[in-house]
Design a protein around this motif. Structure first.
Motif, PDB file in Angstrom:
ATOM      1  N   GLU A  37       0.830  -1.207   0.000  1.00 35.00           N
ATOM      2  CA  GLU A  37       0.000   0.000   0.000  1.00 35.00           C
ATOM      3  C   GLU A  37       0.861   1.253   0.000  1.00 35.00           C
ATOM      4  OE1 GLU A  37      -2.740  -0.169   3.231  1.00 35.00           O
ATOM      5  OE2 GLU A  37      -3.789  -1.953   2.486  1.00 35.00           O
ATOM      6  N   THR A  38       2.074   1.136   0.496  1.00 32.82           N
ATOM      7  CA  THR A  38       3.029   2.238   0.467  1.00 32.82           C
ATOM      8  C   THR A  38       4.380   1.662   0.056  1.00 32.82           C
ATOM      9  OG1 THR A  38       3.875   2.025   2.733  1.00 32.82           O
ATOM     10  CG2 THR A  38       1.814   3.260   2.438  1.00 32.82           C
ATOM     11  N   PRO A  39       5.310   2.481  -0.440  1.00 33.46           N
ATOM     12  CA  PRO A  39       6.631   1.964  -0.800  1.00 33.46           C
ATOM     13  C   PRO A  39       7.341   1.274   0.360  1.00 33.46           C
ATOM     14  CG  PRO A  39       6.314   4.160  -1.707  1.00 33.46           C
ATOM     15  CD  PRO A  39       5.154   3.895  -0.799  1.00 33.46           C
ATOM     16  N   ARG A  40       7.104   1.734   1.574  1.00 36.65           N
ATOM     17  CA  ARG A  40       7.774   1.133   2.726  1.00 36.65           C
ATOM     18  C   ARG A  40       7.278  -0.283   3.008  1.00 36.65           C
ATOM     19  NH1 ARG A  40      11.239   4.459   4.952  1.00 36.65           N
ATOM     20  NH2 ARG A  40      11.036   6.703   4.594  1.00 36.65           N
ATOM     21  N   ASP A  41       6.098  -0.613   2.487  1.00 40.00           N
ATOM     22  CA  ASP A  41       5.607  -1.983   2.635  1.00 40.00           C
ATOM     23  C   ASP A  41       6.510  -2.973   1.903  1.00 40.00           C
ATOM     24  OD1 ASP A  41       3.482  -1.132   4.153  1.00 40.00           O
ATOM     25  OD2 ASP A  41       2.072  -1.054   2.466  1.00 40.00           O
ATOM     26  N   VAL A  42       7.216  -2.489   0.877  1.00 40.86           N
ATOM     27  CA  VAL A  42       8.135  -3.359   0.138  1.00 40.86           C
ATOM     28  C   VAL A  42       9.302  -3.756   1.037  1.00 40.86           C
ATOM     29  CG1 VAL A  42       9.609  -3.564  -1.895  1.00 40.86           C
ATOM     30  CG2 VAL A  42       7.472  -2.260  -2.027  1.00 40.86           C
ATOM     31  N   MET A  43       9.841  -2.783   1.752  1.00 33.79           N
ATOM     32  CA  MET A  43      10.938  -3.085   2.674  1.00 33.79           C
ATOM     33  C   MET A  43      10.453  -3.955   3.826  1.00 33.79           C
ATOM     34  SD  MET A  43      13.062   0.518   2.723  1.00 33.79           S
ATOM     35  CE  MET A  43      11.622   1.557   2.936  1.00 33.79           C
ATOM     36  N   ALA A  44       9.207  -3.741   4.245  1.00 33.74           N
ATOM     37  CA  ALA A  44       8.644  -4.571   5.308  1.00 33.74           C
ATOM     38  C   ALA A  44       8.513  -6.016   4.845  1.00 33.74           C
ATOM     39  CB  ALA A  44       7.277  -4.021   5.730  1.00 33.74           C
ATOM     40  N   ALA A  45       8.152  -6.225   3.574  1.00 34.90           N
ATOM     41  CA  ALA A  45       8.066  -7.590   3.033  1.00 34.90           C
ATOM     42  C   ALA A  45       9.437  -8.231   2.995  1.00 34.90           C
ATOM     43  CB  ALA A  45       7.450  -7.551   1.635  1.00 34.90           C
ATOM     44  N   PHE A  46      10.459  -7.453   2.694  1.00 37.56           N
ATOM     45  CA  PHE A  46      11.839  -7.941   2.690  1.00 37.56           C
ATOM     46  C   PHE A  46      12.222  -8.456   4.071  1.00 37.56           C
ATOM     47  CE2 PHE A  46      16.354  -7.132   3.419  1.00 37.56           C
ATOM     48  CZ  PHE A  46      16.969  -7.656   2.283  1.00 37.56           C
ATOM     49  N   ASP A  47      11.909  -7.673   5.101  1.00 33.89           N
ATOM     50  CA  ASP A  47      12.259  -8.059   6.467  1.00 33.89           C
ATOM     51  C   ASP A  47      11.418  -9.242   6.948  1.00 33.89           C
ATOM     52  OD1 ASP A  47      14.149  -6.033   6.604  1.00 33.89           O
ATOM     53  OD2 ASP A  47      12.709  -4.573   7.407  1.00 33.89           O
ATOM     54  N   ALA A  48      10.119  -9.191   6.677  1.00 32.00           N
ATOM     55  CA  ALA A  48       9.220 -10.242   7.164  1.00 32.00           C
ATOM     56  C   ALA A  48       9.526 -11.582   6.505  1.00 32.00           C
ATOM     57  CB  ALA A  48       7.766  -9.848   6.907  1.00 32.00           C
ATOM     58  N   GLY A  49       9.992 -11.555   5.254  1.00 21.44           N
ATOM     59  CA  GLY A  49      10.264 -12.795   4.539  1.00 21.44           C
ATOM     60  C   GLY A  49      11.629 -13.372   4.804  1.00 21.44           C
ATOM     61  N   GLY A  50      12.466 -12.658   5.568  1.00 27.70           N
ATOM     62  CA  GLY A  50      13.805 -13.169   5.858  1.00 27.70           C
ATOM     63  C   GLY A  50      14.732 -13.137   4.658  1.00 27.70           C
ATOM     64  N   PHE A  51      14.535 -12.178   3.753  1.00 26.77           N
ATOM     65  CA  PHE A  51      15.404 -12.053   2.587  1.00 26.77           C
ATOM     66  C   PHE A  51      16.729 -11.414   2.970  1.00 26.77           C
ATOM     67  CE2 PHE A  51      11.186 -12.301   0.724  1.00 26.77           C
ATOM     68  CZ  PHE A  51      11.381 -13.051  -0.431  1.00 26.77           C
ATOM     69  N   HIS A  52      17.705 -11.542   2.083  1.00 27.57           N
ATOM     70  CA  HIS A  52      18.962 -10.811   2.223  1.00 27.57           C
ATOM     71  C   HIS A  52      19.337 -10.263   0.857  1.00 27.57           C
ATOM     72  CE1 HIS A  52      21.136 -14.191   0.334  1.00 27.57           C
ATOM     73  NE2 HIS A  52      20.420 -14.975   1.106  1.00 27.57           N
ATOM     74  N   PHE A  53      20.167  -9.226   0.827  1.00 26.13           N
ATOM     75  CA  PHE A  53      20.584  -8.636  -0.447  1.00 26.13           C
ATOM     76  C   PHE A  53      21.533  -9.594  -1.168  1.00 26.13           C
ATOM     77  CE2 PHE A  53      19.668  -4.824   2.199  1.00 26.13           C
ATOM     78  CZ  PHE A  53      18.667  -4.278   1.413  1.00 26.13           C
ATOM     79  N   PRO A  54      21.385  -9.652  -2.508  1.00 25.06           N
ATOM     80  CA  PRO A  54      20.481  -8.922  -3.389  1.00 25.06           C
ATOM     81  C   PRO A  54      19.159  -9.653  -3.592  1.00 25.06           C
ATOM     82  CG  PRO A  54      22.031 -10.167  -4.703  1.00 25.06           C
ATOM     83  CD  PRO A  54      22.404 -10.423  -3.256  1.00 25.06           C
ATOM     84  N   VAL A  55      18.126  -8.888  -3.961  1.00 31.35           N
ATOM     85  CA  VAL A  55      16.838  -9.462  -4.326  1.00 31.35           C
ATOM     86  C   VAL A  55      16.398  -8.856  -5.650  1.00 31.35           C
ATOM     87  CG1 VAL A  55      16.061  -9.928  -1.973  1.00 31.35           C
ATOM     88  CG2 VAL A  55      15.536  -7.718  -3.030  1.00 31.35           C
TER      89      VAL A  55
END
Length: 231
Positions: A37-55
């Protein structure tokens, strides 16, 4: 399209990768499908999913490279802020640094399969990593067990340790030969030669089509989640 509609639905990347993660010896990237719903939700999905750079981040409707964003470090989130993200479903996929440019395209029709190695980037020199024929056949068999498709294409990145799943499509793309470079025309001819007969058999006899796709759960039964574990 020869595949059962329910099997086609289950080639959606997050669902397909979750199924393919059960195959031993395959490296299956973590995937998350979400609607921010907001651009920051993208970063929240990154954190919640346990991703690491790069994606890799791209709209679910354009998973063939259009509007794809490579997020290699926190500073790259600005790419997301500039993208037309609102009201769209996005796919986040775990990427790997130092990936091999060698790819294996596996075309499947009925019980037949065609294996073709190609470069997706500058040549590193030498030869692509080898893979025993028995191993390739085992992968095809396992993929067919995971997702009951009559016709499909699986693309693997040939890493030295184990292949990485790039995508699976409920289709069999064959390059056009008119005006194509010699290498592309030759590839098209090899695919046609290997799979023309099994495709014709499927077209001529509906009894050969798979019926086990009817037993797949409806899409509504798919539980939300990030899919395969990050590696």
């Amino acid at each position: 399209v020869l595949n059962h509609p329910r099997a086609v639905i289950w080639t959606r990347r997050d669902l397909a990768f979750r199924a393919l993660a059960r195959i031993p010896g395959l490296r299956v990237p973590k995937v998350r499908r979400f609607q921010p719903e907001t651009p920051r939700d993208v970063m929240a999905a990154f954190d919640a999913g346990g991703f690491h750079f790069p994606v890799r981040l791209e709209p679910a409707a354009t998973e063939e490279g259009l509007e794809r964003h490579e997020i290699a470090h926190p500073g790259d989130w600005a790419k997301v802020f500039r993208a037309p993200w609102a009201g769209r479903v996005w796919i986040m996929t775990q990427s790997f640094q130092g990936r091999s440019p060698w790819r294996m395209r596996i075309g499947m029709a009925g019980q037949a399969a065609h294996f073709e190695t190609y470069l997706d980037g500058p040549s590193p020199g030498g030869h692509p990593p080898g893979m025993p024929v028995e191993r390739l056949r085992a992968i095809v068999k396992a993929v067919r067990q995971c997702i009951p498709l009559d016709v499909a294409t699986l693309v693997l990145a040939l890493e030295p340790d184990r292949p990485v799943v790039e995508r699976i499509d409920a289709a069999l793309p064959v390059p056009m030969t008119d005006g194509a470079p010699a290498a592309v025309a030759a590839s098209s001819q090899r695919i046609r030669t290997a799979l023309a007969a099994p495709l014709a058999a499927l077209m001529n006899d509906i009894a050969l089509w798979r019926t086990d796709a009817c037993r797949l759960p409806a899409l509504a039964a798919a539980q939300p989640g990030p899919g395969a574990a990050a590696t």
